[in-house]
Design a protein around this motif. Sequence first.
Motif, PDB file in Angstrom:
ATOM      1  N   GLN A 178     -13.309  -1.255   8.696  1.00 49.19           N
ATOM      2  CA  GLN A 178     -11.952  -0.901   8.463  1.00 49.19           C
ATOM      3  C   GLN A 178     -11.482  -0.103   7.040  1.00 49.19           C
ATOM      4  OE1 GLN A 178      -9.067  -0.732  10.247  1.00 49.19           O
ATOM      5  NE2 GLN A 178      -9.010  -2.460  11.608  1.00 49.19           N
ATOM      6  N   TRP A 179     -12.367  -0.830   6.193  1.00 51.33           N
ATOM      7  CA  TRP A 179     -12.289  -0.409   4.616  1.00 51.33           C
ATOM      8  C   TRP A 179     -12.640   1.061   4.491  1.00 51.33           C
ATOM      9  CZ3 TRP A 179     -15.769   1.008   1.313  1.00 51.33           C
ATOM     10  CH2 TRP A 179     -15.270   1.397  -0.076  1.00 51.33           C
ATOM     11  N   SER A 180     -14.060   1.084   5.165  1.00 53.94           N
ATOM     12  CA  SER A 180     -14.368   2.429   4.817  1.00 53.94           C
ATOM     13  C   SER A 180     -13.779   3.667   5.571  1.00 53.94           C
ATOM     14  CB  SER A 180     -15.881   2.407   5.297  1.00 53.94           C
ATOM     15  OG  SER A 180     -15.986   2.252   6.767  1.00 53.94           O
ATOM     16  N   ARG A 181     -13.039   3.301   7.059  1.00 57.35           N
ATOM     17  CA  ARG A 181     -12.147   4.489   7.482  1.00 57.35           C
ATOM     18  C   ARG A 181     -11.055   4.753   6.495  1.00 57.35           C
ATOM     19  NH1 ARG A 181     -13.715   1.884  12.308  1.00 57.35           N
ATOM     20  NH2 ARG A 181     -11.931   0.542  12.311  1.00 57.35           N
ATOM     21  N   GLN A 182     -10.352   3.708   5.857  1.00 59.41           N
ATOM     22  CA  GLN A 182      -9.337   3.653   5.370  1.00 59.41           C
ATOM     23  C   GLN A 182      -9.683   4.458   3.821  1.00 59.41           C
ATOM     24  OE1 GLN A 182      -6.077   2.894   5.488  1.00 59.41           O
ATOM     25  NE2 GLN A 182      -6.158   2.173   7.655  1.00 59.41           N
ATOM     26  N   SER A 183     -10.672   4.092   3.395  1.00 66.08           N
ATOM     27  CA  SER A 183     -11.160   4.505   1.899  1.00 66.08           C
ATOM     28  C   SER A 183     -11.329   6.151   1.986  1.00 66.08           C
ATOM     29  CB  SER A 183     -12.336   3.982   1.400  1.00 66.08           C
ATOM     30  OG  SER A 183     -13.490   4.539   2.372  1.00 66.08           O
ATOM     31  N   GLN A 184     -11.488   6.609   3.260  1.00 70.39           N
ATOM     32  CA  GLN A 184     -11.853   8.158   3.341  1.00 70.39           C
ATOM     33  C   GLN A 184     -10.227   8.997   3.207  1.00 70.39           C
ATOM     34  OE1 GLN A 184     -14.366   9.308   3.420  1.00 70.39           O
ATOM     35  NE2 GLN A 184     -15.312   7.200   3.577  1.00 70.39           N
ATOM     36  N   GLY A 185      -9.037   8.159   3.227  1.00 70.32           N
ATOM     37  CA  GLY A 185      -7.684   8.559   3.080  1.00 70.32           C
ATOM     38  C   GLY A 185      -6.915   7.898   1.943  1.00 70.32           C
ATOM     39  N   ASP A 186      -5.698   7.568   2.380  1.00 73.34           N
ATOM     40  CA  ASP A 186      -4.820   7.059   1.311  1.00 73.34           C
ATOM     41  C   ASP A 186      -4.948   5.623   1.246  1.00 73.34           C
ATOM     42  OD1 ASP A 186      -3.112   6.709  -0.702  1.00 73.34           O
ATOM     43  OD2 ASP A 186      -1.383   7.033   0.433  1.00 73.34           O
ATOM     44  N   HIS A 187      -6.034   4.996   0.591  1.00 73.78           N
ATOM     45  CA  HIS A 187      -6.391   3.492   0.779  1.00 73.78           C
ATOM     46  C   HIS A 187      -5.397   2.709  -0.284  1.00 73.78           C
ATOM     47  CE1 HIS A 187      -8.191  -0.145   1.359  1.00 73.78           C
ATOM     48  NE2 HIS A 187      -8.424  -0.268   0.040  1.00 73.78           N
ATOM     49  N   LYS A 188      -4.849   1.727   0.150  1.00 72.78           N
ATOM     50  CA  LYS A 188      -3.883   0.803  -0.712  1.00 72.78           C
ATOM     51  C   LYS A 188      -4.199  -0.505  -0.663  1.00 72.78           C
ATOM     52  CE  LYS A 188       0.344   3.766  -0.548  1.00 72.78           C
ATOM     53  NZ  LYS A 188      -0.356   4.930   0.456  1.00 72.78           N
ATOM     54  N   ALA A 189      -3.936  -1.168  -1.854  1.00 71.31           N
ATOM     55  CA  ALA A 189      -4.417  -2.569  -1.854  1.00 71.31           C
ATOM     56  C   ALA A 189      -3.730  -3.401  -0.932  1.00 71.31           C
ATOM     57  CB  ALA A 189      -4.116  -3.138  -3.225  1.00 71.31           C
ATOM     58  N   ASP A 190      -2.500  -3.003  -0.499  1.00 71.38           N
ATOM     59  CA  ASP A 190      -2.002  -3.762   0.438  1.00 71.38           C
ATOM     60  C   ASP A 190      -2.246  -3.890   2.115  1.00 71.38           C
ATOM     61  OD1 ASP A 190      -0.276  -4.848  -1.454  1.00 71.38           O
ATOM     62  OD2 ASP A 190       1.500  -3.577  -1.012  1.00 71.38           O
ATOM     63  N   ASP A 191      -3.260  -2.790   2.078  1.00 71.42           N
ATOM     64  CA  ASP A 191      -3.544  -2.526   3.476  1.00 71.42           C
ATOM     65  C   ASP A 191      -4.128  -3.833   4.045  1.00 71.42           C
ATOM     66  OD1 ASP A 191      -2.702  -0.087   3.605  1.00 71.42           O
ATOM     67  OD2 ASP A 191      -4.562   0.985   3.113  1.00 71.42           O
ATOM     68  N   ALA A 192      -4.869  -4.421   3.579  1.00 69.95           N
ATOM     69  CA  ALA A 192      -5.475  -5.840   4.015  1.00 69.95           C
ATOM     70  C   ALA A 192      -4.500  -6.772   4.319  1.00 69.95           C
ATOM     71  CB  ALA A 192      -6.564  -6.302   2.870  1.00 69.95           C
ATOM     72  N   GLY A 193      -3.359  -6.804   3.510  1.00 70.16           N
ATOM     73  CA  GLY A 193      -2.325  -7.806   3.770  1.00 70.16           C
ATOM     74  C   GLY A 193      -1.494  -7.359   4.931  1.00 70.16           C
ATOM     75  N   TRP A 194      -1.687  -6.167   5.175  1.00 73.27           N
ATOM     76  CA  TRP A 194      -1.047  -5.657   6.616  1.00 73.27           C
ATOM     77  C   TRP A 194      -1.714  -5.582   7.663  1.00 73.27           C
ATOM     78  CZ3 TRP A 194       4.219  -5.594   6.927  1.00 73.27           C
ATOM     79  CH2 TRP A 194       4.902  -5.259   5.709  1.00 73.27           C
ATOM     80  N   GLY A 195      -3.043  -6.143   7.565  1.00 76.18           N
ATOM     81  CA  GLY A 195      -4.039  -6.085   8.550  1.00 76.18           C
ATOM     82  C   GLY A 195      -4.486  -4.595   9.084  1.00 76.18           C
ATOM     83  N   PHE A 196      -4.199  -3.788   8.215  1.00 83.27           N
ATOM     84  CA  PHE A 196      -4.851  -2.433   8.611  1.00 83.27           C
ATOM     85  C   PHE A 196      -4.040  -1.925   9.807  1.00 83.27           C
ATOM     86  CE2 PHE A 196      -8.205  -4.283   5.877  1.00 83.27           C
ATOM     87  CZ  PHE A 196      -8.521  -3.076   5.096  1.00 83.27           C
ATOM     88  N   VAL A 197      -2.679  -2.253   9.934  1.00 84.39           N
ATOM     89  CA  VAL A 197      -2.008  -1.937  10.898  1.00 84.39           C
ATOM     90  C   VAL A 197      -1.024  -0.806  10.517  1.00 84.39           C
ATOM     91  CG1 VAL A 197       0.137  -2.463  12.390  1.00 84.39           C
ATOM     92  CG2 VAL A 197      -1.762  -4.344  11.932  1.00 84.39           C
ATOM     93  N   ASP A 198      -1.024   0.407  11.388  1.00 87.82           N
ATOM     94  CA  ASP A 198      -0.116   1.398  11.183  1.00 87.82           C
ATOM     95  C   ASP A 198       1.280   1.053  10.922  1.00 87.82           C
ATOM     96  OD1 ASP A 198      -0.323   4.759  11.857  1.00 87.82           O
ATOM     97  OD2 ASP A 198       1.613   3.960  12.088  1.00 87.82           O
ATOM     98  N   PRO A 199       1.845   1.697   9.721  1.00 87.07           N
ATOM     99  CA  PRO A 199       3.259   1.430   9.336  1.00 87.07           C
ATOM    100  C   PRO A 199       4.026   1.532  10.634  1.00 87.07           C
ATOM    101  CG  PRO A 199       2.189   2.700   7.510  1.00 87.07           C
ATOM    102  CD  PRO A 199       1.295   2.572   8.693  1.00 87.07           C
ATOM    103  N   LEU A 200       4.065   2.389  11.498  1.00 88.03           N
ATOM    104  CA  LEU A 200       4.897   2.329  12.547  1.00 88.03           C
ATOM    105  C   LEU A 200       4.905   1.130  13.442  1.00 88.03           C
ATOM    106  CD1 LEU A 200       4.600   6.315  13.218  1.00 88.03           C
ATOM    107  CD2 LEU A 200       6.245   5.013  11.912  1.00 88.03           C
TER     108      LEU A 200
END
Length: 453
Positions: free
Chosen positions: A290-312
């Motif tokens: 999950q982290w490596s996929r996110q790190s290719q784009g706009d990775h934020k510290a809160d993403d883990a807290g959101w469970g890497f769920v799409d904002p929508l």
Amino acid sequence: MNTIYKITAKINFPEGVAPGAGAVSNRQIVSKNGRDEFILRGTALAGALRSAYRNSVGTNKADRWFGSALDEFRENESFIQISDTVLDCKTVNERTHNMINRHTGVVAKGALFSLEATPPGASAFLSITLKSGAGSREEYIEFINDLARIFGAELLVGGNSNRGIGRMRVDGGLYLRAFDLDDIEAVAAWMDAEYEERKSGVRLQGDKVAVPEEASLLSVNLELGVPRGEDLLVGDGQDTDYALKPQKVYFADGSDHWRIPGSSLRGIVRSWMSRLAAREGMNIRDSYDQWSRQSQGDHKADDAGWGFVDPLDREDYQEDPSLLEDPILDLFGSMYKKGRLHITDSFSSANTADDDVQDRMHVAIDRFSGGANEGALFSNQVLVSGTLKFPVKISVANPTKTEAKLLAKTLRAIHLGILLIGSSKSGGRLEIKSITVTGKHGEELESLCKEIM
């Protein structure tokens, strides 16, 4: 029934509390009243009580006592009134935190912040009024006993409880007075009590209500120490031109103690339990993939807290956090729900002393030339005393047997030195000098207790 109940109690915060009043830049400040006194807002305490009560008995009963939002069909007022509580402290401590990316071991971008918190041992007097009209006498007594049980579980109040602060304890039980508003003398007594409270502060009066220990809570009390010949450094973030030193904190009584932050212990416990859960085939959203996929784009510290769920899609999970199906987010909390595990700050039993620390000098060596790198010389201090003891309490609300097993394995890893804490320039090892376990599924830690004792 036309009776008003008043509940009073003395409360204390063994690790301090951070009743926030907003933030200035990345620094969170403590709330004050018009007299420049540090206070815990009654609304903040009511919110914490409501949340704990709702989790215990359900939303409908919580709405009945605490009220609900006004809509076009009904108006459900709150029957609970909690005064702002003045905290018995003259100053606050400032502490700095950051989030470590467990996949890289470095600070996550934008995750550095400071916060104010009252000194450990700060106390206050609490006053809760239950207005008349909510139900029968028996229902009021049942509700008061429910509140006592919630207080017995050591309620977490204020912000940043994940950092190891905010644990509230009741000293000596609750005190209960009833005022029958159909009796003129009782009405006069009620008015006198209200006037006296505003004039002189809260006084403990009435029948004593015991605060029982919460049966659904798993409590693990540890004494940590620095093994002989080892050293430890959990530094506090200050200015850049600053010699790194072990954290110390001033208590409300003016004494100073070394500190191992609960957030640092929480970080290594969470990371190791995530690893154990993943090895047992559980669904862990904060995975390297999950982290490596996110790190290719706009990775934020809160993403883990959101469970890497799409904002929508997050609204769906806010309605039902169990949809995440992640045991670690369920236990430690997420942006969707509060966690069930709390690790307190750990303070040295003895006051700080010069003999507890050693000064160290370090320099980076160029691996090609063998010489010192220019500008890479620095000094720090480390804790070296083998006699220091750091008590810490880990509590888990409504634990499962699996969670208790994972916690036992993690504590064993700390004791064996597999898990290190603090700066890489120190050994970072901790040993468990003593352990006591009580509460639900405590038997899962029995073998660990026998090994240590």
